[in-house]
Scaffold this active site. Structure first.
Site, mmCIF file in Angstrom:
data_model
loop_
_atom_site.group_PDB
_atom_site.id
_atom_site.type_symbol
_atom_site.label_atom_id
_atom_site.label_comp_id
_atom_site.label_asym_id
_atom_site.label_seq_id
_atom_site.Cartn_x
_atom_site.Cartn_y
_atom_site.Cartn_z
ATOM 1 N N ASN A 212 33.670 37.913 40.029
ATOM 2 C CA ASN A 212 32.730 37.696 38.997
ATOM 3 C C ASN A 212 32.085 37.111 39.718
ATOM 4 O O ASN A 212 31.871 36.373 40.425
ATOM 5 C CB ASN A 212 34.055 37.874 37.714
ATOM 6 C CG ASN A 212 35.094 36.038 37.782
ATOM 7 O OD1 ASN A 212 34.099 34.934 37.877
ATOM 8 N ND2 ASN A 212 35.652 35.939 38.454
ATOM 9 N N ASP A 285 40.610 39.667 35.887
ATOM 10 C CA ASP A 285 42.052 39.814 34.782
ATOM 11 C C ASP A 285 42.391 41.218 35.633
ATOM 12 O O ASP A 285 43.535 41.566 35.366
ATOM 13 C CB ASP A 285 41.521 40.582 33.562
ATOM 14 C CG ASP A 285 41.393 39.433 32.823
ATOM 15 O OD1 ASP A 285 41.838 38.169 32.948
ATOM 16 O OD2 ASP A 285 40.407 39.936 31.514
ATOM 17 N N LYS A 295 40.294 48.766 57.330
ATOM 18 C CA LYS A 295 38.913 49.133 56.534
ATOM 19 C C LYS A 295 39.457 50.375 56.132
ATOM 20 O O LYS A 295 39.862 51.738 56.859
ATOM 21 C CB LYS A 295 37.692 48.953 57.523
ATOM 22 C CG LYS A 295 36.461 49.530 56.468
ATOM 23 C CD LYS A 295 35.396 49.679 57.396
ATOM 24 C CE LYS A 295 33.857 48.784 56.927
ATOM 25 N NZ LYS A 295 32.770 50.002 57.772
ATOM 26 N N ASP A 314 48.697 36.345 33.577
ATOM 27 C CA ASP A 314 47.900 35.335 32.965
ATOM 28 C C ASP A 314 48.379 34.402 33.109
ATOM 29 O O ASP A 314 49.727 33.907 32.586
ATOM 30 C CB ASP A 314 48.108 35.592 31.167
ATOM 31 C CG ASP A 314 47.511 34.627 30.252
ATOM 32 O OD1 ASP A 314 47.875 33.476 31.263
ATOM 33 O OD2 ASP A 314 46.851 35.127 29.434
ATOM 34 N N PHE A 335 39.722 27.259 28.520
ATOM 35 C CA PHE A 335 38.605 28.113 27.894
ATOM 36 C C PHE A 335 38.380 29.457 27.257
ATOM 37 O O PHE A 335 39.773 30.268 27.903
ATOM 38 C CB PHE A 335 37.637 27.982 28.999
ATOM 39 C CG PHE A 335 37.302 26.928 29.281
ATOM 40 C CD1 PHE A 335 37.942 25.441 29.983
ATOM 41 C CD2 PHE A 335 35.754 26.501 28.672
ATOM 42 C CE1 PHE A 335 37.352 24.379 30.053
ATOM 43 C CE2 PHE A 335 35.235 24.952 30.321
ATOM 44 C CZ PHE A 335 35.444 24.319 30.044
ATOM 45 N N LYS A 349 43.894 33.169 21.767
ATOM 46 C CA LYS A 349 44.109 32.479 22.634
ATOM 47 C C LYS A 349 45.168 30.808 23.385
ATOM 48 O O LYS A 349 45.938 31.147 23.903
ATOM 49 C CB LYS A 349 42.963 32.688 23.470
ATOM 50 C CG LYS A 349 43.070 33.847 24.452
ATOM 51 C CD LYS A 349 40.985 33.637 25.202
ATOM 52 C CE LYS A 349 40.934 34.848 25.454
ATOM 53 N NZ LYS A 349 39.782 35.075 26.154
ATOM 54 N N LYS A 353 48.198 30.868 24.721
ATOM 55 C CA LYS A 353 48.859 30.440 25.803
ATOM 56 C C LYS A 353 50.013 29.207 26.200
ATOM 57 O O LYS A 353 49.612 28.297 26.945
ATOM 58 C CB LYS A 353 47.189 30.339 26.756
ATOM 59 C CG LYS A 353 46.753 32.037 27.184
ATOM 60 C CD LYS A 353 45.187 31.745 27.636
ATOM 61 C CE LYS A 353 44.469 32.917 27.620
ATOM 62 N NZ LYS A 353 44.448 33.653 28.778
#
Ligand code: CTP
Length: 406
Positions: A212, A285, A295, A314, A335, A349, A353
């Site tokens: 990401n 995620d 490959k 998670d 965060f 969250k 969490k």
């Protein structure tokens, strides 16, 4: 903005081949907005002309303050200079200047200033290994420490005598970090902090992966400032090009599963201590449903390629559970990266969490968050109390977050 902005920095330069580091240091300090003045020993002037320092700093260079003082001069230069300095650093510091400063000698401008300065005093040694490890030098360094000098320890590296060993001057960026740290209150002393940072990376085959856009800047800023505040800091870092902050222990990982394993091993090794975990990493995620160990080739008759993904664990939830099962004292700060319903989602969250508080940011804005140097966040604690912070750079934000756990 650096805490060094606007600070008066007095640099004492002594005669080592590492003298070029003082030039690099000045160039970084100028970018941070410091006012810089330089004092040199006589032998240092054989390595580099004072004119170079004058041109770089736009200030007078002090080579022999006693000789330079006019007969009827009422302004005592070394005392005025010492009073001017917010921070005095000797870089590079030879064994000789260290010995002089440790024993209160003052027969040259640099050692004279070392006696006169009352603000922060730092020494960055540079010398041959045998000279550095010699008990006399070590005793002198200890003596300096006992007398309020701080030492930026030299590292292992190439030495002027064509050998490798300890005595190579610290990296100039580390020296600047060290200087910055002197202006922070040590409010996290004895705290054990783990920061996760950067993007996780999930391999598809030996050449391809998914990841990401996280730069890791927020997590690295947290690690750096936590260390400045004297915490013991471990950084578990995903994919990033950032340099490890000075004094921070770093573990590099690739995937989310690697990060969870690293976290488990680390907290087990710290069992018995109070641990604060800051989950600043942008954990992917999803990961490929299966890893193909050769490959993947394109097929002539197929235009589309479907990649099957499966959910990652998670990590925050898992590590919270693991800590409870193993009786580990763990406080977690998370965060939340959201594009919509920021507060509602962030609150969910916290509960899911098991967080102490969450730092929620709106990643739909391009001027803050991912890859940017700034962030604008809302901090929500587990009782639901909201605190909206103005837009600020990530180091300032790191400070704001960390002072809430002091
Ligand atoms: N996080 C985690 N494990 C994951 C994903 C995220 O521990 N698999 C952590 C992040 O480091 C962050 C917090 O959980 O501290 C929230 O991350 P975020 O990406 O905002 O939320 P997700 O839990 O991934 O939920 P969603 O993507 O559905 O918003």
């Amino acid at each position: 903005m650096s805490v060094l902005k606007g600070k008066n920095i007095l640099i004492g330069v002594s005669s080592s081949i590492a003298i070029y580091k003082s030039l690099e240091l000045i160039s970084i300090l100028k970018k941070r907005g410091c006012n810089i003045k330089v004092a040199m020993t006589k032998d240092a002037q054989k390595f580099i002309s004072p004119l170079v320092f004058k041109a770089l700093t736009n200030n007078e260079v002090y080579c022999d303050v006693m000789e330079e003082m006019e007969l009827n001069d009422t302004n005592i230069t070394h005392i005025a200079l010492a009073k001017w300095a917010d921070l005095f650093i000797v870089v590079p510091a030879t064994a000789n200047i260290i010995a002089k400063m440790a024993n209160g000698l003052s027969d040259d401008t640099v050692s004279l200033l070392a006696l006169a300065v009352e603000s922060v005093k730092i020494v960055a040694p540079a010398m041959n290994s045998a000279m550095y490890l010699n008990k006399i030098t070590q005793n002198n360094l200890e003596k300096l420490k006992r007398n309020d000098f701080k030492i930026v320890e030299p590292v292992n590296g190439n030495l002027a005598c064509n050998t490798k060993g300890v005595g190579h001057i610290a990296d100039e960026n580390d020296i600047v970090d060290f200087m910055e740290s002197c202006f922070y209150d040590k409010i996290l002393k004895d705290k054990n902090i783990i920061v996760t940072a950067g993007a996780t990376l999930e391999a598809i085959d030996p050449v391809r992966y998914i990841t990401n856009r996280s730069s890791g800047k927020m997590g690295f800023a947290l690690a750096k400032i936590a260390r400045f505040m004297q915490a013991d800091v471990s950084l578990i870092s995903g994919h990033t090009n950032l340099k490890t902050p000075y004094g921070v222990k770093r573990i590099d990982i690739e995937s989310a599963d690697d990060m969870l394993n690293a976290l488990k091993n680390l907290i087990i090794s710290m069992k018995g201590k109070e641990i604060i975990l800051i989950m600043a990493a942008a954990v992917g995620d999803f990961k490929p449903y299966e890893y193909i160990n050769r490959k993947i080739k394109k097929k002539e008759d197929e235009t589309n390629f479907i990649l099957k993904l499966t959910k990652n664990k998670d990590l925050t939830y898992e590590i919270n559970k693991f800590a409870k099962e193993n009786d580990i004292d763990l406080t977690i700060i998370g965060f939340a990266a959201e594009t919509n319903d920021l507060i509602i989602n962030a609150k969910k969250k916290i509960i899911k969490k098991g967080l102490e508080f969450i730092v929620a940011n709106d990643i739909s804005r391009s001027d803050i968050g991912f890859n940017s140097n700034d962030n604008e966040v809302t901090i929500i604690d587990k009782s639901g109390k909201l605190e909206k912070l103005n837009k600020m750079n990530k180091e300032k934000l790191a400070f704001e977050i960390l002072r809430r756990i002091a």
